[in-house]
Design a protein around this motif. Structure first.
Motif: not given
Ligand code: GLC
Ligand code: CA
Length: 563
Positions: A392-396, A413-423
């Motif tokens: 999702q982040s890469i496509n964005l 945006k990715i720092y704030y919301r990206g799913r890898d934060n949790a991964r």
């Protein structure tokens, strides 16, 4: 295993722990977490006090979306181990008094699933109708203006049969055609297959997407591609399908079911979870985690307030109180880390992580702890997009880059919301790669692992981890948290979330300071504080007298009064 106290279903008394297997514990040094890794940490989880593990998908998958694209529902992907490992996990977990809930993705499959490989061959292939196909419009346009959740259109043209197929997520995740009775029969067989292996329930991925509005209408008046949620979430037949599954499968087992359902309100949620309707036990509603989301999609970020957060949570507490049941969660593998988002991951990391824990463990509903949340794990800021793994982040990134947006703005945006934060990998100790793997991890560890890790926190009486343990034990010891009423105080405060939980034998008064400033709280006259004791505190407070409570930054206090 015990079915729970009195007439209350076991899943209402449970505390669920969510595992993202790829990032939990690697047992063989290939850099990818696996089932044997989970088995090696069952003692840790038992000691934490949780009773259920929800394990994200471990089925065979080409991993376009880390397992949420399943190519074989009856087998385990080799990165994670073998079918035998899974059977061992189920039985070892049970020996530890922990139940296993599997993640089930049945809105879509992988485009590598044998059904799809057949389906795309030709229009008259017997499996063609398992998916959602549309002839290319004569004017050369797309079938409609729906945007995929992972950027671009929700349609991909398939040369071999000359049609477009629908994919609400990535093009590697074609949506199944639930109108087709054969598809529903296959799905029910898959569910039974795993239940008969002895698992204790399902988390049902994007389950309110399974019925689409016929004709797949375009969103009227929109420019370009937009989310067509109103045409595929909570669709016309979703309840018929879920009642069929309940009747033919779920009702025959003693299990828990939780549906992932964006775009539900308390009223529409009841249609899924009212006990007399027989569909699902609980939902993951999204209102509180979408609090900072603008109109367009998740990357459209808007400011939010504590007051709004409180009012959403209270609304759900009150409306799914007697009818239905709530899931209580602040993060998961799709969300930013809870302490970074709703707390303060800087100066008040410990205090705010414990404050949020106090809330999760005292609200009415079943609490979910996402791996690492019990340590106060935080968001991460890797230097550039090459460190990121989430489709999702890469496509964005690629989409915005092509539109001329700067790297800086995309990364924010990715720092704030990206799913890898949790991964990022679970932080076990201060050794290299946080004790997650002896090899090279599939995604980097968060550099703060040297101080935030289970080893350091186990031995620190003041740690977030030990607070979670205490709070989970507290929840188990006080049935009022499960069956008591909920009443909120100070709804207009933009800092203090306060509520009373009460049944015939106990009263809990919970006070949470969601701010970095002190606050003198006047306890309402209506609350009977006589003989109330400080039962839990994240600041070491042990006693209190009078009616003015001087709260410290991010302080959480739970008063207990026995009747
Ligand atoms: C759910 C999952 C998410 C996945 C998506 C598509 O939202 O939680 O991780 O990408 O469904 O299956
Ligand atoms: Ca491994």
């Amino acid at each position: 295993m015990n079915k729970g106290k009195g007439n209350i279903q076991w899943w209402k008394n449970a505390v669920v722990y969510q595992i993202y297997p790829r990032s939990f514990k690697d047992s063989n040094g290939d850099g990818i977490g696996d089932i044997k890794g989970i088995i090696s940490k069952l003692d840790y989880l038992q000691d934490l006090g949780i009773n259920v593990i929800w394990i994200c998908p471990v089925y065979k998958s080409p991993n376009v979306d880390n397992g949420y694209d399943i190519s074989d529902y009856h087998d385990i992907q080799s990165d994670f181990g073998t079918f035998n490992d899974m059977t061992t996990l189920i039985s070892s977990a049970h020996e530890h008094g922990i139940r296993i809930v599997m993640d089930m993705v049945i809105n879509h499959t992988s485009d590598q699933h044998p059904w799809f490989l057949e389906a795309k061959k030709s229009k008259d292939n017997p499996k063609h109708d398992y998916y959602l196909w549309v002839d290319p419009p004569a004017d050369g346009s797309l079938p409609n203006n729906w945007q995929s959740h992972f950027s671009g259109p929700a349609w991909k043209y398939e040369e071999s049969c000359g049609q477009y197929y629908m994919h609400i997520f990535s093009s590697g995740q074609p949506d199944l055609n639930w109108e087709n009775e054969e598809v529903r029969r296959e799905v029910k067989d898959i569910l039974r297959f795993w239940l008969d292996k002895g698992i204790d329930g399902f988390r049902l991925d994007t389950i309110n997407f399974i019925s689409k509005v016929p004709g797949y209408p375009s969103v009227p008046g929109a420019k370009g591609l937009v989310r067509g949620s109103q045409f595929y979430m909570n669709g016309p037949k979703v309840h018929d399908y879920l009642q069929e599954i309940y009747r033919d499968v779920f009702s025959r087992y003693d299990i828990m079911t939780v549906g992932e359902t964006p775009n539900v309100t308390p009223e529409t949620a009841k249609q899924y979870v009212s006990e007399d309707r027989g569909e699902l036990n609980m939902l993951f509603q999204f209102e509180h985690v979408n609090i900072d989301q603008g109109k367009i999609n998740k990357w459209d970020i808007k400011p939010w307030s504590i007051k709004d957060l409180k009012s959403i949570l209270s609304k759900w507490q009150s409306s799914l109180g007697e009818e239905g049941w709530n899931s209580i969660y602040l993060s998961n593998h799709d969300q930013a880390r809870s302490v970074s988002r709703f707390g303060n991951d800087d100066r008040y990391l410990k205090e705010s992580a414990k404050m949020l824990c106090t809330m999760d463990m005292t609200l009415r509903g079943t609490p979910y702890v996402y791996q690492g949340e019990e340590l106060g794990m935080t968001n991460v800021k890797f230097p550039d997009i090459s460190y990121y793994r989430d489709v999702q982040s890469i496509n964005l990134y690629n989409e915005l880059k092509a539109n001329g947006v700067s790297d800086h703005d995309i990364m924010e945006k990715i720092y704030y919301r990206g799913r890898d934060n949790a991964r990022t990998p679970m932080q076990w100790d201060a050794s290299e790669n946080a004790g997650f793997t002896s090899g090279t991890p599939w995604i980097d560890v968060n550099p703060n692992y040297t101080s935030i890790n289970t080893e350091a926190e186990k031995n620190d009486p003041d740690s977030v981890l030990n607070y979670y343990k205490a709070m989970i034990a507290f929840r188990k010891a006080h049935p009022v948290i499960v069956d008591g009423s909920f009443k909120e105080y100070f709804p207009d405060s933009d800092r203090i979330f306060a509520y009373v939980r009460e049944n015939d034998s106990e009263m809990l008064f919970v006070i949470l300071n969601f701010s970095a400033t002190k606050f003198a709280l006047q306890i309402p006259e209506e609350i009977d504080m006589e003989n109330a004791e400080v039962a839990m505190s994240n600041t070491g407070r042990t006693s209190f007298e009078g009616r003015v409570l001087d709260l410290r930054p991010y302080e959480a206090v739970v008063f207990l009064k026995r009747k």
